[in-house]
Design an enzyme around this catalytic site. Structure first.
Site, PDB file in Angstrom:
ATOM      1  N   LEU A  41      55.981  -5.036  23.608  1.00  0.00           N
ATOM      2  CA  LEU A  41      54.785  -4.981  22.787  1.00  0.00           C
ATOM      3  C   LEU A  41      54.003  -3.707  23.105  1.00  0.00           C
ATOM      4  O   LEU A  41      54.007  -3.226  24.237  1.00  0.00           O
ATOM      5  CB  LEU A  41      53.899  -6.209  23.042  1.00  0.00           C
ATOM      6  CG  LEU A  41      54.466  -7.561  22.600  1.00  0.00           C
ATOM      7  CD1 LEU A  41      53.519  -8.687  23.011  1.00  0.00           C
ATOM      8  CD2 LEU A  41      54.701  -7.590  21.092  1.00  0.00           C
ATOM      9  N   THR A  44      55.374   2.615  20.538  1.00  0.00           N
ATOM     10  CA  THR A  44      55.468   3.959  21.100  1.00  0.00           C
ATOM     11  C   THR A  44      54.212   4.340  21.859  1.00  0.00           C
ATOM     12  O   THR A  44      54.268   4.856  22.975  1.00  0.00           O
ATOM     13  CB  THR A  44      55.734   4.982  19.979  1.00  0.00           C
ATOM     14  OG1 THR A  44      57.037   4.759  19.440  1.00  0.00           O
ATOM     15  CG2 THR A  44      55.657   6.403  20.511  1.00  0.00           C
ATOM     16  N   GLY A 118      63.663  -7.131  13.019  1.00  0.00           N
ATOM     17  CA  GLY A 118      63.371  -7.770  11.742  1.00  0.00           C
ATOM     18  C   GLY A 118      63.777  -6.902  10.565  1.00  0.00           C
ATOM     19  O   GLY A 118      63.557  -5.689  10.568  1.00  0.00           O
ATOM     20  N   GLY A 184      54.924  23.882  19.822  1.00  0.00           N
ATOM     21  CA  GLY A 184      53.580  24.118  20.331  1.00  0.00           C
ATOM     22  C   GLY A 184      52.514  23.347  19.596  1.00  0.00           C
ATOM     23  O   GLY A 184      51.376  23.814  19.467  1.00  0.00           O
ATOM     24  N   ILE A 187      51.494  17.405  20.870  1.00  0.00           N
ATOM     25  CA  ILE A 187      52.269  16.744  21.919  1.00  0.00           C
ATOM     26  C   ILE A 187      52.862  17.780  22.870  1.00  0.00           C
ATOM     27  O   ILE A 187      52.807  17.636  24.096  1.00  0.00           O
ATOM     28  CB  ILE A 187      53.369  15.856  21.311  1.00  0.00           C
ATOM     29  CG1 ILE A 187      52.760  14.763  20.434  1.00  0.00           C
ATOM     30  CG2 ILE A 187      54.223  15.232  22.411  1.00  0.00           C
ATOM     31  CD1 ILE A 187      53.780  13.954  19.651  1.00  0.00           C
ATOM     32  N   VAL A 238      59.251  32.294  17.156  1.00  0.00           N
ATOM     33  CA  VAL A 238      60.650  32.367  17.601  1.00  0.00           C
ATOM     34  C   VAL A 238      61.361  31.057  17.295  1.00  0.00           C
ATOM     35  O   VAL A 238      60.759  29.986  17.306  1.00  0.00           O
ATOM     36  CB  VAL A 238      60.764  32.671  19.109  1.00  0.00           C
ATOM     37  CG1 VAL A 238      60.125  34.008  19.433  1.00  0.00           C
ATOM     38  CG2 VAL A 238      60.133  31.569  19.955  1.00  0.00           C
ATOM     39  N   ARG A 272      57.526  13.696  15.061  1.00  0.00           N
ATOM     40  CA  ARG A 272      58.141  12.381  15.011  1.00  0.00           C
ATOM     41  C   ARG A 272      58.463  12.041  13.562  1.00  0.00           C
ATOM     42  O   ARG A 272      57.755  12.459  12.640  1.00  0.00           O
ATOM     43  CB  ARG A 272      57.200  11.318  15.599  1.00  0.00           C
ATOM     44  CG  ARG A 272      56.801  11.591  17.045  1.00  0.00           C
ATOM     45  CD  ARG A 272      55.919  10.490  17.591  1.00  0.00           C
ATOM     46  NE  ARG A 272      56.606   9.208  17.659  1.00  0.00           N
ATOM     47  CZ  ARG A 272      57.398   8.831  18.665  1.00  0.00           C
ATOM     48  NH1 ARG A 272      57.603   9.637  19.688  1.00  0.00           N
ATOM     49  NH2 ARG A 272      57.985   7.663  18.664  1.00  0.00           N
ATOM     50  N   ALA A 320      47.314   6.492  16.727  1.00  0.00           N
ATOM     51  CA  ALA A 320      47.222   5.052  16.967  1.00  0.00           C
ATOM     52  C   ALA A 320      45.974   4.464  16.327  1.00  0.00           C
ATOM     53  O   ALA A 320      46.014   3.381  15.732  1.00  0.00           O
ATOM     54  CB  ALA A 320      47.229   4.772  18.465  1.00  0.00           C
ATOM     55  N   HIS A 449      20.012  14.120  29.112  1.00  0.00           N
ATOM     56  CA  HIS A 449      20.089  15.353  29.899  1.00  0.00           C
ATOM     57  C   HIS A 449      20.089  15.015  31.390  1.00  0.00           C
ATOM     58  O   HIS A 449      19.304  14.173  31.816  1.00  0.00           O
ATOM     59  CB  HIS A 449      18.893  16.256  29.584  1.00  0.00           C
ATOM     60  CG  HIS A 449      18.851  17.489  30.441  1.00  0.00           C
ATOM     61  ND1 HIS A 449      19.611  18.608  30.166  1.00  0.00           N
ATOM     62  CD2 HIS A 449      18.151  17.774  31.578  1.00  0.00           C
ATOM     63  CE1 HIS A 449      19.371  19.525  31.092  1.00  0.00           C
ATOM     64  NE2 HIS A 449      18.495  19.050  31.956  1.00  0.00           N
TER      65      HIS A 449
END
Length: 470
Positions: A41, A44, A118, A184, A187, A238, A272, A320, A449
């Site tokens: 559970l 990702t 499922g 870059g 992630i 590159v 992803r 998320a 402050h």
């Protein structure tokens, strides 16, 4: 487990942020809910993404603090060393506690969890291949698809040995001396920041002209300058061509026009892709586009009556908290509560590299491209007292507002931050953007402050034409 059949108000395929939040929220609204998850559970985010990655980032932060302890009058006898196996153990403990917590909440709210895969067929029927070898067939008045995403791969960089995606690198229990990060984006920059702060020699290989291409230019420049100070080598524009394993378990990555870098680990971080591979969908009106996303409308409804899809499975920001918002939207919609669709152009974004980045709303260039005349203010953290106390003065707050006919600043369109703990400071800016608040309205609010958050208040105040600081 023997074959079984049951009917629910809502059946959810996927137990990640979108799935489990829909299950818990729906159950709290009185729905009878079933959730199908083939793995742990939390999906990702909890098991192979947000949480473990940030746990490693915090380990890197502690290393950074110890390295600078003498600046605060704390004498250390030697340079801090990294026991990465301990960091891995700590990360796993955090993940385990959170996974168990979700399971306990599901049990407490009587959400029936099926451990298996499922697949949806006609009539809102879900076939479940259970993890213990059995099977189940369940039906629902409504079905939600929330099967998430998996790392994208690139040719000539198959997983295995030194070649890792975010899935594998988060299982490391040793600290590589040399790391190449392919990609870059957010992630990739989080991993680069983590390993550089832990003492690794890091090279970022990015195909676009700059890293973090989606950021406001002023914000991106701060991160780029900071990465240079960390001695992160950044190669932009590159393409990687392949790699040649060496005798020590590492590999030599070839990129660009005959260039190469020898490393112990390669982290492939090129985004992803949605994971609809095992959803079945035969005989349904659910449409999967040519990029693998399930097509939905503004209420996350698919082409099959009573079937919704949320999270990374659909073409919305892969965050998320966006999955959470979509889950709540779906539950309210299926209950007939007439909810407001998610405003994707105003969701909060956060990147947890060091320095952190957070924003809501368009950046300066995007606001102009949308046809707005804008007024912009930006203030650096180097004059903020709390930032000085923390020893974290890199960064700035930037506010983009509409220009009124008289030339003064009006509605706040975007708030962009880079610097210490900005992911925890964004909420005020996010609320201002989403409530379509004006500069004058927000300037009335008092900030504590000394605090980091008062820089946002001061930046907004300066847009009124008056200011007491800077």
């Amino acid at each position: 487990m023997s074959d079984q059949s049951d009917h629910f108000d809502l059946v959810i395929i996927g137990g990640g942020p979108g799935g489990y939040s829909a299950a818990l929220y729906g159950a709290s609204a009185g729905l009878k809910v079933a959730m199908v998850e083939k793995d742990a559970l939390g999906g990702t985010c909890l098991n192979r993404g947000c949480i473990p990655a940030k746990a490693f980032l915090e380990t890197a932060a502690v290393k950074r603090h110890v390295d600078h302890a003498e600046d605060f009058g704390i004498e250390t006898k030697s340079e801090a060393s990294v026991a990465f196996a301990t960091a891995q153990e700590r990360k796993q403990g955090i993940v385990k506690n959170l996974v168990n917590g979700i399971g306990a909440m599901c049990k407490g709210r009587k959400v029936e969890v099926f451990n298996g895969t499922g697949s949806l067929r006609a009539g809102r029927t879900v076939d479940v291949a259970l993890g213990d070898g059995g099977s189940a067939t369940i039906t629902g008045d409504f079905v939600m698809l929330a099967s998430g995403s998996v790392p994208r791969l690139i040719p000539n960089f198959e997983r295995g040995g030194p070649i890792m995606t975010s899935d594998e690198v988060l299982d490391l229990d040793w600290l590589p001396e040399r790391v190449a990060v392919i990609g870059g984006g957010a992630i990739g920059c989080e991993f680069a920041s983590t390993f550089a702060d832990l003492g690794s020699e890091v090279t970022i290989l990015e195909g676009l002209p700059k890293i973090l291409p989606g950021l406001d230019n002023d914000v991106a420049k701060v991160v780029q300058k900071s990465f240079k100070k960390k001695k992160i080598t950044t190669k932009t524009g590159v393409m990687v061509n392949g790699h040649t394993p060496n005798d020590s378990g590492g590999t030599v990555v070839q990129y660009g026009d005959g260039e190469s870098v020898e490393v112990d680990v390669v982290i492939v971080s090129v985004g992803r892709r949605p994971y609809a591979d095992e959803l079945g969908l035969d005989g349904t009106g659910v449409v999967v586009d040519d990029r693998g996303f399930v097509e939905v409308d503004e209420y996350c409804r698919t082409g099959e009556d009573g079937v919704y899809a949320v999270g990374d499975l659909i073409n919305t920001p892969q965050l998320a908290h966006v999955g959470y918002a979509e889950a709540i939207l779906v539950i309210k919609h299926l209950l007939g509560e007439n909810p407001m669709p998610v405003m994707y152009d105003r969701v909060p974004w956060a990147i947890y590299c060091h320095p952190e980045v957070a924003w809501a709303g368009p950046d300066e260039q995007q606001a102009k491209e949308a046809g707005h005349d804008v007024v912009v203010a930006k203030h650096p953290y180097k004059f903020n007292s709390r930032a000085m106390i923390l020893g974290e003065t890199e960064g700035l707050v930037k506010v983009i507002a509409k220009k009124r006919p008289d030339g003064t600043a009006g509605q706040i369109l975007g708030v962009h931050m880079v610097g210490p703990w900005v992911t925890e400071q964004l909420s005020g800016g996010y609320l201002a953007v989403n409530w379509e608040a004006s500069v004058d309205e927000v300037a009335e609010f008092i900030q504590p402050h000394p605090s980091l958050s008062e820089l946002f208040g001061e930046t907004v105040l300066s847009l009124t034409g008056r200011n007491f600081n800077g």
